[in-house]
Design a protein around this motif. Sequence first.
Motif: not given
Length: 107
Positions: A39-43, A47-48, A50-59, A66-73
């Motif tokens: 449940k915590a991992l899902r949260h 969150s990550l 949502r940030r990626r969608i909001a920053d879609a024009g950025g890097a 580190p958070q991206a690594a969690v998402l990849e895992a």
Amino acid sequence: ALDLLLLGGEIKVLHAQHRVVIDNWIDLTISPRVAVLFKALRHQMMSLMRRRIADAGGARDGGHAPQAAVLEAVVEMVKRGTVAAEINPEAIKERAIAAREREQQAK
């Protein structure tokens, strides 16, 4: 069941019964500790995303290596159908370090 825990609807953890109920109708037997961790991992994952969608024009990683690594895992676990008992925190930490190094090299 891993994909349901991470991407399904609302999760209710029934600690005493060692169960989770997803969207008030999908009933899974699972350790309460593992359910709370998912449940915590899902949260964090949502969150990550949502940030990626909001920053879609950025890097690509939006400065959150580190958070991206969690998402990849998580994506890798879902692809392989990894069960909760196979989650290796050290492997996630290694991915986070590698992602941070890639980010520093790109600068």
